[in-house]
Design a protein around this motif. Sequence first.
Motif, mmCIF file in Angstrom:
data_model
loop_
_atom_site.group_PDB
_atom_site.id
_atom_site.type_symbol
_atom_site.label_atom_id
_atom_site.label_comp_id
_atom_site.label_asym_id
_atom_site.label_seq_id
_atom_site.Cartn_x
_atom_site.Cartn_y
_atom_site.Cartn_z
ATOM 1 N N SER A 27 0.836 -1.201 0.000
ATOM 2 C CA SER A 27 0.000 0.000 0.000
ATOM 3 C C SER A 27 0.872 1.252 0.000
ATOM 4 C CB SER A 27 -0.932 0.007 1.208
ATOM 5 O OG SER A 27 -0.203 -0.043 2.417
ATOM 6 N N ILE A 28 0.411 2.290 -0.667
ATOM 7 C CA ILE A 28 1.179 3.523 -0.808
ATOM 8 C C ILE A 28 1.511 4.090 0.568
ATOM 9 C CG2 ILE A 28 1.085 5.917 -1.632
ATOM 10 C CD1 ILE A 28 -0.567 4.932 -3.987
ATOM 11 N N GLY A 29 2.798 4.410 0.768
ATOM 12 C CA GLY A 29 3.256 4.959 2.028
ATOM 13 C C GLY A 29 3.844 3.940 2.977
ATOM 14 N N SER A 30 3.631 2.651 2.701
ATOM 15 C CA SER A 30 4.173 1.606 3.572
ATOM 16 C C SER A 30 5.664 1.428 3.312
ATOM 17 C CB SER A 30 3.453 0.282 3.322
ATOM 18 O OG SER A 30 3.777 -0.228 2.037
ATOM 19 N N SER A 31 6.345 0.751 4.237
ATOM 20 C CA SER A 31 7.773 0.512 4.053
ATOM 21 C C SER A 31 8.027 -0.383 2.844
ATOM 22 C CB SER A 31 8.377 -0.113 5.314
ATOM 23 O OG SER A 31 7.696 -1.297 5.689
ATOM 24 N N GLY A 32 7.142 -1.369 2.613
ATOM 25 C CA GLY A 32 7.303 -2.229 1.449
ATOM 26 C C GLY A 32 7.188 -1.464 0.147
ATOM 27 N N TYR A 33 6.296 -0.493 0.112
ATOM 28 C CA TYR A 33 6.134 0.349 -1.078
ATOM 29 C C TYR A 33 7.413 1.131 -1.363
ATOM 30 C CZ TYR A 33 4.368 4.258 -3.926
ATOM 31 O OH TYR A 33 4.185 5.203 -4.903
ATOM 32 N N VAL A 34 7.967 1.753 -0.319
ATOM 33 C CA VAL A 34 9.181 2.559 -0.493
ATOM 34 C C VAL A 34 10.359 1.691 -0.916
ATOM 35 C CG1 VAL A 34 10.835 4.049 0.698
ATOM 36 C CG2 VAL A 34 8.390 4.294 1.154
ATOM 37 N N ILE A 35 10.509 0.530 -0.279
ATOM 38 C CA ILE A 35 11.631 -0.360 -0.576
ATOM 39 C C ILE A 35 11.579 -0.853 -2.018
ATOM 40 C CG2 ILE A 35 12.602 -2.637 -0.068
ATOM 41 C CD1 ILE A 35 11.856 -2.078 2.897
ATOM 42 N N LEU A 36 10.402 -1.293 -2.463
ATOM 43 C CA LEU A 36 10.292 -1.808 -3.836
ATOM 44 C C LEU A 36 10.506 -0.714 -4.866
ATOM 45 C CD1 LEU A 36 9.677 -4.698 -5.038
ATOM 46 C CD2 LEU A 36 9.629 -4.421 -2.557
ATOM 47 N N GLU A 37 10.049 0.503 -4.584
ATOM 48 C CA GLU A 37 10.332 1.622 -5.483
ATOM 49 C C GLU A 37 11.838 1.777 -5.664
ATOM 50 O OE1 GLU A 37 8.708 3.998 -7.185
ATOM 51 O OE2 GLU A 37 6.613 3.685 -6.656
ATOM 52 N N VAL A 267 24.865 -1.240 -3.694
ATOM 53 C CA VAL A 267 24.195 -1.025 -2.407
ATOM 54 C C VAL A 267 24.333 0.425 -1.937
ATOM 55 C CG1 VAL A 267 24.266 -3.420 -1.626
ATOM 56 C CG2 VAL A 267 26.216 -1.918 -1.174
ATOM 57 N N ASP A 268 25.434 1.088 -2.286
ATOM 58 C CA ASP A 268 25.567 2.498 -1.897
ATOM 59 C C ASP A 268 24.467 3.339 -2.534
ATOM 60 O OD1 ASP A 268 27.768 1.896 -0.400
ATOM 61 O OD2 ASP A 268 29.236 2.545 -1.892
ATOM 62 N N GLU A 269 24.147 2.996 -3.777
ATOM 63 C CA GLU A 269 23.066 3.689 -4.477
ATOM 64 C C GLU A 269 21.720 3.374 -3.832
ATOM 65 O OE1 GLU A 269 21.231 3.669 -9.004
ATOM 66 O OE2 GLU A 269 23.350 3.142 -8.695
ATOM 67 N N VAL A 270 21.535 2.108 -3.441
ATOM 68 C CA VAL A 270 20.297 1.699 -2.770
ATOM 69 C C VAL A 270 20.123 2.448 -1.451
ATOM 70 C CG1 VAL A 270 19.111 -0.229 -1.658
ATOM 71 C CG2 VAL A 270 20.277 -0.593 -3.838
ATOM 72 N N HIS A 271 21.199 2.561 -0.685
ATOM 73 C CA HIS A 271 21.127 3.189 0.638
ATOM 74 C C HIS A 271 20.756 4.660 0.564
ATOM 75 C CE1 HIS A 271 24.025 -0.080 2.362
ATOM 76 N NE2 HIS A 271 22.824 -0.554 2.067
ATOM 77 N N LYS A 272 20.999 5.298 -0.550
ATOM 78 C CA LYS A 272 20.676 6.718 -0.697
ATOM 79 C C LYS A 272 19.166 6.973 -0.659
ATOM 80 C CE LYS A 272 24.842 7.945 -3.320
ATOM 81 N NZ LYS A 272 25.386 8.393 -4.629
ATOM 82 N N PHE A 273 18.379 5.917 -0.824
ATOM 83 C CA PHE A 273 16.928 6.086 -0.796
ATOM 84 C C PHE A 273 16.383 6.181 0.629
ATOM 85 C CE2 PHE A 273 17.559 4.654 -5.108
ATOM 86 C CZ PHE A 273 16.582 5.313 -5.819
ATOM 87 N N GLY A 274 17.233 6.045 1.643
ATOM 88 C CA GLY A 274 16.775 6.266 3.007
ATOM 89 C C GLY A 274 17.074 5.121 3.952
ATOM 90 N N ASN A 275 16.750 5.349 5.235
ATOM 91 C CA ASN A 275 17.064 4.386 6.284
ATOM 92 C C ASN A 275 16.412 3.030 6.085
ATOM 93 O OD1 ASN A 275 18.605 6.323 7.578
ATOM 94 N ND2 ASN A 275 17.001 6.902 9.025
ATOM 95 N N LEU A 276 15.252 3.010 5.436
ATOM 96 C CA LEU A 276 14.570 1.739 5.203
ATOM 97 C C LEU A 276 15.412 0.770 4.387
ATOM 98 C CD1 LEU A 276 10.922 2.904 4.373
ATOM 99 C CD2 LEU A 276 11.709 1.802 6.469
ATOM 100 N N LEU A 277 16.357 1.304 3.619
ATOM 101 C CA LEU A 277 17.156 0.463 2.733
ATOM 102 C C LEU A 277 18.529 0.127 3.302
ATOM 103 C CD1 LEU A 277 15.772 -0.301 0.040
ATOM 104 C CD2 LEU A 277 14.999 1.941 0.816
#
Length: 318
Positions: A27-37, A267-277
């Motif tokens: 669902s939009i706004g969930s951690s799973g949504y952000v991670i998959l984006e 992974v450095d690029e992935v981590h730039k998307f925020g703490n969830l990653l």
Amino acid sequence: MAAMGLVTATPMAAFAQAGSLRWGSSSIGSSGYVILEALANVTNRNTELKGSVQATAGTTENFVLMDRDQLDIAHTTSLDWVAAKAGDKPFPGVIEANQLLCYTQWENPPLVMADSDIQTIEDLRGRSYSPSQPGSGSAAMARILFEAAGIIDDIQWVYGSWGEVYDLFGLGQIDAVHGVFTNGEPIGEVVKAEAAAPVRALEYSEEVLRAANARNAGIFSTELTPDTWPTLDRPIRTPGFSGILGADTRVSAEDGYAITKAILDHVDEVHKFGNLLHGVTLENAVAGLLIGHPVNAGAAQYYKEKNVWRDDLLIAGA
């Protein structure tokens, strides 16, 4: 979080064009949504594979959509893998899929307002509780835990997006919500709720957590500590489960290798998307994979090349 780069969230009715990957999030706004984006975006940037992310009701629905050939890559959880392989409810039957990588661990204590008269899990009898969407991993976990605690028939379930249910929680219209902490850190909705009013976490007994694990080995007992959530005055026991990037069995070894390599080589690029990653690392990607569930052959090849493959894991098609 808004769609990023080449990746866009689309309604469930609109599927990607033939030849491109269809990623299912949550669902939009969930951690799973952000991670998959984030994972889809990094894959789009670093491979010839292109695709779009679809917001869904959650991980349970994602397995069903893969089984119906409506998703290729999906946000899944360890508890869904166990239920899907067994064909347990809410799944209509046995569903097969392949693992690519593990990307996070969630800790999930129920949350109540700090001044609530709800002090224990048993006090949730007759109260309203929301795990967000009915097709989410959070909902599946809550049902198993409440059944283990003997209160499943006494819960007043409320469903909605994370934003909706946390708003209702803040207004006092829901007694308790499913807390979501990623690698020990509260997701944005929890932070927002705390900014408005103090909240408190309920602690499960070890007996209930053992019973839940016996029912579904994808649920495990872990700790939430003041180190990552300063609201706590001591560590507490809490259920946890892991997030796994799943692939439909039709996803080739070549594509599985490309996706896994794109994410873990960057992974450095992935981590730039925020703490969830921040939990996305080569070591965690392999350590969190489930025994007894197949790994896409291309992903397995990548792990062997990196000398991190685990011999207790299964390779799809081997």
